[in-house]
Scaffold this motif. Structure first.
Motif, mmCIF file in Angstrom:
data_model
loop_
_atom_site.group_PDB
_atom_site.id
_atom_site.type_symbol
_atom_site.label_atom_id
_atom_site.label_comp_id
_atom_site.label_asym_id
_atom_site.label_seq_id
_atom_site.Cartn_x
_atom_site.Cartn_y
_atom_site.Cartn_z
ATOM 1 N N ASN A 1 -0.611 -15.681 2.236
ATOM 2 C CA ASN A 1 -2.107 -14.051 2.565
ATOM 3 C C ASN A 1 -0.516 -12.818 2.470
ATOM 4 O O ASN A 1 0.235 -13.075 2.668
ATOM 5 C CB ASN A 1 -2.473 -14.293 4.247
ATOM 6 C CG ASN A 1 -2.814 -15.868 3.676
ATOM 7 O OD1 ASN A 1 -4.420 -15.895 2.704
ATOM 8 N ND2 ASN A 1 -2.976 -16.825 4.231
ATOM 9 N N PHE A 2 -0.467 -11.804 1.507
ATOM 10 C CA PHE A 2 -0.571 -10.480 1.961
ATOM 11 C C PHE A 2 -1.283 -9.835 1.980
ATOM 12 O O PHE A 2 -2.627 -9.188 0.795
ATOM 13 C CB PHE A 2 0.150 -10.895 0.456
ATOM 14 C CG PHE A 2 1.435 -9.858 1.277
ATOM 15 C CD1 PHE A 2 2.681 -9.816 0.985
ATOM 16 C CD2 PHE A 2 0.830 -8.410 0.474
ATOM 17 C CE1 PHE A 2 3.396 -8.454 1.600
ATOM 18 C CE2 PHE A 2 1.919 -6.923 0.536
ATOM 19 C CZ PHE A 2 2.928 -7.505 0.585
ATOM 20 N N THR A 3 -1.167 -8.328 3.270
ATOM 21 C CA THR A 3 -2.122 -7.440 3.370
ATOM 22 C C THR A 3 -1.472 -6.196 2.755
ATOM 23 O O THR A 3 -0.254 -6.259 3.744
ATOM 24 C CB THR A 3 -2.244 -7.306 4.319
ATOM 25 O OG1 THR A 3 -3.534 -8.592 4.399
ATOM 26 C CG2 THR A 3 -3.444 -5.855 4.737
ATOM 27 N N VAL A 4 -2.163 -5.595 1.731
ATOM 28 C CA VAL A 4 -0.684 -4.022 1.663
ATOM 29 C C VAL A 4 -1.323 -3.308 2.189
ATOM 30 O O VAL A 4 -2.749 -3.355 2.435
ATOM 31 C CB VAL A 4 -1.240 -3.812 -0.043
ATOM 32 C CG1 VAL A 4 -0.651 -2.260 -0.157
ATOM 33 C CG2 VAL A 4 -0.970 -4.903 -1.184
ATOM 34 N N PRO A 5 -0.513 -2.906 3.423
ATOM 35 C CA PRO A 5 -0.070 -1.510 4.088
ATOM 36 C C PRO A 5 -1.365 -0.005 4.012
ATOM 37 O O PRO A 5 -1.635 0.375 2.991
ATOM 38 C CB PRO A 5 0.604 -1.884 4.783
ATOM 39 C CG PRO A 5 1.713 -2.389 4.625
ATOM 40 C CD PRO A 5 0.847 -2.711 3.102
ATOM 41 N N ALA A 6 -1.723 0.315 4.007
ATOM 42 C CA ALA A 6 -3.189 1.398 4.242
ATOM 43 C C ALA A 6 -1.483 2.136 3.277
ATOM 44 O O ALA A 6 -2.433 3.690 2.799
ATOM 45 C CB ALA A 6 -3.716 1.656 4.409
ATOM 46 N N SER A 7 -0.551 2.531 3.846
ATOM 47 C CA SER A 7 0.101 3.739 3.635
ATOM 48 C C SER A 7 0.871 3.181 2.118
ATOM 49 O O SER A 7 2.159 4.363 2.071
ATOM 50 C CB SER A 7 1.533 3.683 4.455
ATOM 51 O OG SER A 7 2.192 2.382 4.928
ATOM 52 N N VAL A 8 1.106 2.342 1.554
ATOM 53 C CA VAL A 8 1.059 1.741 0.383
ATOM 54 C C VAL A 8 0.690 2.641 -0.522
ATOM 55 O O VAL A 8 -0.734 2.621 -0.946
ATOM 56 C CB VAL A 8 1.356 0.428 0.290
ATOM 57 C CG1 VAL A 8 2.091 0.216 -1.522
ATOM 58 C CG2 VAL A 8 2.359 -0.060 0.945
ATOM 59 N N LYS A 9 1.472 3.793 -1.602
ATOM 60 C CA LYS A 9 0.272 4.123 -2.893
ATOM 61 C C LYS A 9 0.827 3.240 -3.991
ATOM 62 O O LYS A 9 -0.217 3.665 -5.065
ATOM 63 C CB LYS A 9 1.732 5.445 -2.929
ATOM 64 C CG LYS A 9 1.634 6.770 -1.863
ATOM 65 C CD LYS A 9 0.068 6.888 -1.457
ATOM 66 C CE LYS A 9 -0.210 7.212 -0.145
ATOM 67 N NZ LYS A 9 -2.039 7.875 0.221
ATOM 68 N N SER A 10 1.819 2.705 -4.018
ATOM 69 C CA SER A 10 2.164 1.524 -5.612
ATOM 70 C C SER A 10 3.043 0.407 -5.270
ATOM 71 O O SER A 10 3.646 0.183 -4.492
ATOM 72 C CB SER A 10 3.650 2.656 -5.754
ATOM 73 O OG SER A 10 4.080 1.952 -7.472
#
Length: 198
Positions: free
Chosen positions: A161-170
């Protein structure tokens, strides 16, 4: 190597084994750096202890220390260079201080027994192939400032399970390539780029 006021460890006994302790001083001068490839291919070291005086660790410094199980990085270190721990097959525990702001590409590639990893809070980029082929890696704690996840960053890991944080653009190419246990990915709307084969 004597730098005048400090010491850099640039080479070691190829056959050293067991628990290795780097001294805080040599000839009365502080040991402040571990040079490029200084411990590379020392395949019988189980544990490595660095003194608080160390503030710099070179590229591939511990590459293919295939028996190394644990290491704690001193508080003064700011950068983990590329390939620092690559192919340390037995490495299970890595403690990084909050002083670390950058972790280079492939720094933990091929660390097959690494199960979990916590990023220091000021790291902003997950570099290319950082955990590639870390077969047993299941859990990663990301800092809130991450803006980029590089190519093949988590390829061939056991993350489910992985959540891409809101700060990630790429999100780089092949970031989760061949993650056969991956079940859920949550991507925030801030993401603007997803690479090929992700």
């Amino acid at each position: 190597t004597d730098n005048g006021t400090s010491i850099t460890i640039t080479g070691t006994d190829f056959f050293m084994d067991g628990d290795v302790v780097v001294p805080p001083t040599i000839n009365g001068k502080p040991v402040t750096a571990i040079g490029d490839k200084a411990f590379s291919l020392r395949q019988s070291i189980d544990k490595l202890t660095l003194p608080p005086s160390v503030t710099k660790i070179g590229k591939s410094a511990f590459e293919v220390c295939s028996s190394l199980k644990r290491i704690e990085i001193p508080m003064g270190v700011k950068i983990i260079q590329e390939g620092t721990f690559s192919y340390c097959y037995e490495l299970t525990t890595v403690t990084l201080p909050e002083s670390v702001t950058n972790i280079g590409s492939s720094a933990f590639q091929g660390c097959r027994r690494l199960v979990e990893f916590k990023f220091p809070k000021n790291v902003t980029t997950i570099e290319d192939s950082l955990f590639s082929s870390c077969d047993k890696l299941k859990q990663v704690t990301l800092p809130k400032k991450i803006t980029k996840i590089g190519n093949n960053a988590f390829a061939s890991t056991s993350i489910s399970n992985f959540t891409v944080p809101a700060s990630v653009k790429s999100l780089g190419s092949g970031a989760f390539w061949s993650c056969r246990k991956l079940e859920t990915v949550v991507i925030d709307a801030q993401l603007t780029e997803i690479g090929d084969n992700t």
